[in-house]
Scaffold this active site. Structure first.
Site, PDB file in Angstrom:
ATOM      1  N   VAL A   1       0.826  -1.226   0.000  1.00 61.16           N
ATOM      2  CA  VAL A   1       0.000   0.000   0.000  1.00 61.16           C
ATOM      3  C   VAL A   1       0.856   1.270   0.000  1.00 61.16           C
ATOM      4  O   VAL A   1       0.337   2.355  -0.246  1.00 61.16           O
ATOM      5  CB  VAL A   1      -1.011   0.046   1.180  1.00 61.16           C
ATOM      6  CG1 VAL A   1      -2.026  -1.054   1.094  1.00 61.16           C
ATOM      7  CG2 VAL A   1      -0.310   0.061   2.535  1.00 61.16           C
TER       8      VAL A   1
ATOM      9  N   ASN B   1      -7.666  -2.604   5.319  1.00 62.58           N
ATOM     10  CA  ASN B   1      -7.286  -3.280   6.560  1.00 62.58           C
ATOM     11  C   ASN B   1      -5.773  -3.272   6.815  1.00 62.58           C
ATOM     12  O   ASN B   1      -5.354  -3.275   7.975  1.00 62.58           O
ATOM     13  CB  ASN B   1      -7.801  -4.730   6.507  1.00 62.58           C
ATOM     14  CG  ASN B   1      -7.181  -5.598   7.578  1.00 62.58           C
ATOM     15  OD1 ASN B   1      -7.560  -5.530   8.753  1.00 62.58           O
ATOM     16  ND2 ASN B   1      -6.187  -6.411   7.204  1.00 62.58           N
TER      17      ASN B   1
ATOM     18  N   SER C   1      -9.268   1.703  14.772  1.00 61.74           N
ATOM     19  CA  SER C   1      -8.878   1.081  16.048  1.00 61.74           C
ATOM     20  C   SER C   1      -9.497   1.868  17.192  1.00 61.74           C
ATOM     21  O   SER C   1      -9.767   3.069  17.048  1.00 61.74           O
ATOM     22  CB  SER C   1      -7.346   1.122  16.177  1.00 61.74           C
ATOM     23  OG  SER C   1      -6.946   0.838  17.495  1.00 61.74           O
TER      24      SER C   1
ATOM     25  N   TYR D   1       0.565   5.746  15.121  1.00 60.92           N
ATOM     26  CA  TYR D   1      -0.514   4.764  14.921  1.00 60.92           C
ATOM     27  C   TYR D   1      -1.862   5.387  15.296  1.00 60.92           C
ATOM     28  O   TYR D   1      -2.815   5.355  14.511  1.00 60.92           O
ATOM     29  CB  TYR D   1      -0.232   3.532  15.785  1.00 60.92           C
ATOM     30  CG  TYR D   1      -1.241   2.405  15.639  1.00 60.92           C
ATOM     31  CD1 TYR D   1      -1.119   1.467  14.614  1.00 60.92           C
ATOM     32  CD2 TYR D   1      -2.302   2.270  16.527  1.00 60.92           C
ATOM     33  CE1 TYR D   1      -2.031   0.434  14.487  1.00 60.92           C
ATOM     34  CE2 TYR D   1      -3.220   1.241  16.401  1.00 60.92           C
ATOM     35  CZ  TYR D   1      -3.078   0.319  15.381  1.00 60.92           C
ATOM     36  OH  TYR D   1      -3.989  -0.707  15.252  1.00 60.92           O
TER      37      TYR D   1
ATOM     38  N   ALA E   1      -2.691   8.492  15.572  1.00 68.27           N
ATOM     39  CA  ALA E   1      -3.038   9.599  14.664  1.00 68.27           C
ATOM     40  C   ALA E   1      -3.585   9.050  13.350  1.00 68.27           C
ATOM     41  O   ALA E   1      -4.581   9.554  12.807  1.00 68.27           O
ATOM     42  CB  ALA E   1      -1.810  10.469  14.411  1.00 68.27           C
ATOM     43  N   SER E   2      -2.945   7.986  12.838  1.00 66.39           N
ATOM     44  CA  SER E   2      -3.405   7.417  11.557  1.00 66.39           C
ATOM     45  C   SER E   2      -4.821   6.856  11.710  1.00 66.39           C
ATOM     46  O   SER E   2      -5.666   6.990  10.822  1.00 66.39           O
ATOM     47  CB  SER E   2      -2.447   6.329  11.068  1.00 66.39           C
ATOM     48  OG  SER E   2      -2.521   5.162  11.882  1.00 66.39           O
ATOM     49  N   LYS E   3      -5.089   6.244  12.865  1.00 67.39           N
ATOM     50  CA  LYS E   3      -6.401   5.604  13.070  1.00 67.39           C
ATOM     51  C   LYS E   3      -7.487   6.652  13.326  1.00 67.39           C
ATOM     52  O   LYS E   3      -8.634   6.483  12.900  1.00 67.39           O
ATOM     53  CB  LYS E   3      -6.319   4.600  14.229  1.00 67.39           C
ATOM     54  CG  LYS E   3      -5.386   3.426  13.943  1.00 67.39           C
ATOM     55  CD  LYS E   3      -5.824   2.654  12.718  1.00 67.39           C
ATOM     56  CE  LYS E   3      -4.990   1.421  12.459  1.00 67.39           C
ATOM     57  NZ  LYS E   3      -5.436   0.669  11.280  1.00 67.39           N
TER      58      LYS E   3
HETATM   59  P1  NAP Z   1      -1.353  -8.450  11.279  1.00 65.15           P
HETATM   60  O1  NAP Z   1      -1.771  -9.777  11.776  1.00 65.15           O
HETATM   61  O2  NAP Z   1       0.006  -7.940  11.553  1.00 65.15           O
HETATM   62  O3  NAP Z   1      -1.651  -8.403   9.695  1.00 65.15           O
HETATM   63  C1  NAP Z   1      -1.343  -7.234   8.976  1.00 65.15           C
HETATM   64  C2  NAP Z   1      -1.626  -7.463   7.507  1.00 65.15           C
HETATM   65  O4  NAP Z   1      -1.319  -6.250   6.800  1.00 65.15           O
HETATM   66  C3  NAP Z   1      -0.775  -8.563   6.903  1.00 65.15           C
HETATM   67  O5  NAP Z   1      -1.522  -9.247   5.919  1.00 65.15           O
HETATM   68  C4  NAP Z   1       0.360  -7.784   6.256  1.00 65.15           C
HETATM   69  O6  NAP Z   1       0.919  -8.539   5.207  1.00 65.15           O
HETATM   70  C5  NAP Z   1      -0.402  -6.552   5.761  1.00 65.15           C
HETATM   71  N1  NAP Z   1       0.450  -5.382   5.520  1.00 65.15           N
HETATM   72  C6  NAP Z   1       1.274  -4.744   6.390  1.00 65.15           C
HETATM   73  N2  NAP Z   1       1.907  -3.736   5.775  1.00 65.15           N
HETATM   74  C7  NAP Z   1       1.469  -3.731   4.489  1.00 65.15           C
HETATM   75  C8  NAP Z   1       1.757  -2.947   3.351  1.00 65.15           C
HETATM   76  N3  NAP Z   1       2.657  -1.951   3.385  1.00 65.15           N
HETATM   77  N4  NAP Z   1       1.115  -3.210   2.183  1.00 65.15           N
HETATM   78  C9  NAP Z   1       0.214  -4.225   2.121  1.00 65.15           C
HETATM   79  N5  NAP Z   1      -0.092  -5.021   3.152  1.00 65.15           N
HETATM   80  C10 NAP Z   1       0.536  -4.769   4.320  1.00 65.15           C
HETATM   81  O7  NAP Z   1      -2.336  -7.293  11.844  1.00 65.15           O
HETATM   82  P2  NAP Z   1      -3.847  -7.351  12.358  1.00 65.15           P
HETATM   83  O8  NAP Z   1      -3.807  -7.382  13.824  1.00 65.15           O
HETATM   84  O9  NAP Z   1      -4.617  -8.362  11.601  1.00 65.15           O
HETATM   85  O10 NAP Z   1      -4.321  -5.885  11.949  1.00 65.15           O
HETATM   86  C11 NAP Z   1      -5.092  -5.620  10.793  1.00 65.15           C
HETATM   87  C12 NAP Z   1      -5.637  -4.203  10.885  1.00 65.15           C
HETATM   88  O11 NAP Z   1      -6.430  -4.078  12.070  1.00 65.15           O
HETATM   89  C13 NAP Z   1      -4.537  -3.136  11.003  1.00 65.15           C
HETATM   90  O12 NAP Z   1      -4.915  -1.981  10.287  1.00 65.15           O
HETATM   91  C14 NAP Z   1      -4.524  -2.842  12.486  1.00 65.15           C
HETATM   92  O13 NAP Z   1      -4.041  -1.545  12.763  1.00 65.15           O
HETATM   93  C15 NAP Z   1      -5.995  -2.984  12.823  1.00 65.15           C
HETATM   94  N6  NAP Z   1      -6.248  -3.239  14.240  1.00 65.15           N
HETATM   95  C16 NAP Z   1      -5.723  -4.345  14.841  1.00 65.15           C
HETATM   96  C17 NAP Z   1      -5.984  -4.562  16.183  1.00 65.15           C
HETATM   97  C18 NAP Z   1      -5.454  -5.757  16.911  1.00 65.15           C
HETATM   98  O14 NAP Z   1      -5.589  -5.786  18.170  1.00 65.15           O
HETATM   99  N7  NAP Z   1      -4.903  -6.763  16.255  1.00 65.15           N
HETATM  100  C19 NAP Z   1      -6.770  -3.658  16.920  1.00 65.15           C
HETATM  101  C20 NAP Z   1      -7.264  -2.539  16.268  1.00 65.15           C
HETATM  102  C21 NAP Z   1      -7.013  -2.349  14.924  1.00 65.15           C
HETATM  103  P3  NAP Z   1       2.482  -8.366   4.776  1.00 65.15           P
HETATM  104  O15 NAP Z   1       3.276  -8.304   6.040  1.00 65.15           O
HETATM  105  O16 NAP Z   1       2.748  -9.541   3.918  1.00 65.15           O
HETATM  106  O17 NAP Z   1       2.533  -7.086   4.013  1.00 65.15           O
END
Ligand code: NAP
Length: 251
Positions: free
Chosen positions: A63, A89, A141, A156, A158-160
Site C-alpha cells: 500500500v 485493513n 482502532s 498509529y 493519529a493514523s487511526k
Molecule cells: P497483522 O496480523 O500484523 O496483519 C497485517 C496485515 O497487513 C498482513 O496481511 C500484512 O501482510 C499486511 N500489511 C502490512 N503492511 C502492508 C503494506 N505496506 N502493504 C500491504 N499489506 C501490508 O495485523 P492485524 O492485527 O490483523 O491488523 C489488521 C488491521 O487491524 C490493522 O490496520 C490494524 O491496525 C488494525 N487493528 C488491529 C488490532 C489488533 O488488536 N490486532 C486492533 C485494532 C485495529 P504483509 O506483512 O505480507 O505485508
C-alpha cells in the site's frame, strides 16, 4: 426465506488479507459468496492462504507504492470486470515509545502505511466503486477513538483517528454515487500484531480484563461486523463508526 448477508457475485478486495483480521474478513466474505482478492507484501503468505480457498486470489501489492496499488486494481478489473467491496485493513503497529522518542522516519513509515496507504488504494478504487455502488470498510482502532494510558504509539493513533474522520468525509463525498463508507474500531484482537504484548498468562489476563466483556477479540468478531457493512442489508448505513471492542473504549 429471506437470506441475509449474502455476497453472491460480489468482488471484494481485502488489503492485508494474508493473516489476522484481514484473513478473518476474507474467509467470512468468501463463505458468504464473494470472490476475494487478498493483498500484502509477502507472496509466500498470500500463496499459502490462497491455495486453501478457491474463492481467494492473492496479489502482492504494497500500500506504500502507488504503482503496485494501481496495477493491483487494474488486474482485478481486467480479471473480474468489477469491484464491489474494498476493505482498507493493511496496517502496522510501531514499537511502543513516548512521543519525544520517535524519530521522523518511524513516524513517516506508520503514516505512509496506515493513512496514506488507505488514501492511495481508495483513490484508485473509487472510479470502479462508482460503477457498482460499492462499499468501503475502513479498519481503524480503539486507539483512534481515545488515548490509552501506556499505549504510546502516536503515529498509529493519529493514523487511526484520521481514518475515522476520512470515513465520514468519504461517506459524504460519495453518497450520491451510492458508495457507502463505514469504519470498524477493534479493541485488542488476537493476531501476530498483538501477540508480543501477551507472552505470559499474566499479561493475557491483564489484556482480557481491559475489555469489560472479559476477553480480547478474535478476527472473526471483527469479520462479522465487516460482513454487515459489506452486504446490501446495510444499504442505509454510511459514515458509521462501530467499536467492536468488548466495551474497551467505554472505560
Ligand atoms: P497483522 O496480523 O500484523 O496483519 C497485517 C496485515 O497487513 C498482513 O496481511 C500484512 O501482510 C499486511 N500489511 C502490512 N503492511 C502492508 C503494506 N505496506 N502493504 C500491504 N499489506 C501490508 O495485523 P492485524 O492485527 O490483523 O491488523 C489488521 C488491521 O487491524 C490493522 O490496520 C490494524 O491496525 C488494525 N487493528 C488491529 C488490532 C489488533 O488488536 N490486532 C486492533 C485494532 C485495529 P504483509 O506483512 O505480507 O505485508
Amino acid at each position: 426465506m429471506l437470506q441475509l448477508l449474502n455476497l453472491d457475485g460480489k468482488i471484494a478486495i481485502v488489503t492485508g488479507g494474508s493473516k489476522g483480521i484481514g484473513l478473518g474478513i476474507a474467509e467470512l466474505f468468501a463463505k458468504n459468496g464473494a470472490t476475494v482478492v487478498i493483498t500484502g507484501r509477502n507472496k509466500i503468505d498470500l500463496d499459502k492462504v490462497s491455495s486453501n480457498n478457491s474463492k481467494f486470489l492473492g496479489i502482492v501489492s504494497d500500500v506504500r507504492d502507488s504503482c503496485q496499488v494501481n496495477d493491483m486494481i487494474n488486474l482485478v478489473i481486467e480479471k473480474f470486470g468489477r469491484l464491489d467491496i474494498l476493505v482498507n485493513n493493511a496496517g502496522i503497529l510501531p514499537r511502543i515509545k513516548k512521543m519525544h522518542e520517535i524519530d521522523e522516519k518511524e513516524w513517516n513509515d506508520v503514516i505512509d502505511t496506515n493513512l496514506t496507504g488507505q488514501f492511495r488504494i481508495t483513490k484508485a478504487a473509487i472510479p470502479h466503486l462508482q460503477k457498482s455502488g460499492g462499499s468501503i470498510i475502513n479498519i481503524s482502532s480503539d486507539a483512534g477513538l481515545k488515548a490509552y494510558s501506556g499505549f504510546n504509539a502516536d503515529a498509529y493513533s493519529a493514523s487511526k483517528a484520521a481514518l475515522i474522520l476520512l470515513t465520514k468525509s468519504w461517506a459524504l463525498q460519495y453518497a450520491k454515487d451510492k458508495i457507502r463508507v463505514n469504519c470498524i474500531c477493534p479493541g485488542v484482537v488476537d493476531t501476530d500484531m498483538t501477540k508480543p504484548f501477551y507472552k505470559t498468562e499474566k499479561d493475557k489476563e491483564f489484556i482480557n480484563a481491559e475489555h469489560p466483556i472479559g476477553r480480547m477479540g478474535t478476527p472473526e468478531d471483527v469479520a462479522k461486523a465487516a460482513l454487515y457493512f459489506a452486504a446490501d442489508d446495510s444499504s442505509w448505513t454510511t459514515g458509521a463508526i462501530l467499536a467492536v471492542d468488548g466495551g474497551e473504549s467505554l472505560k
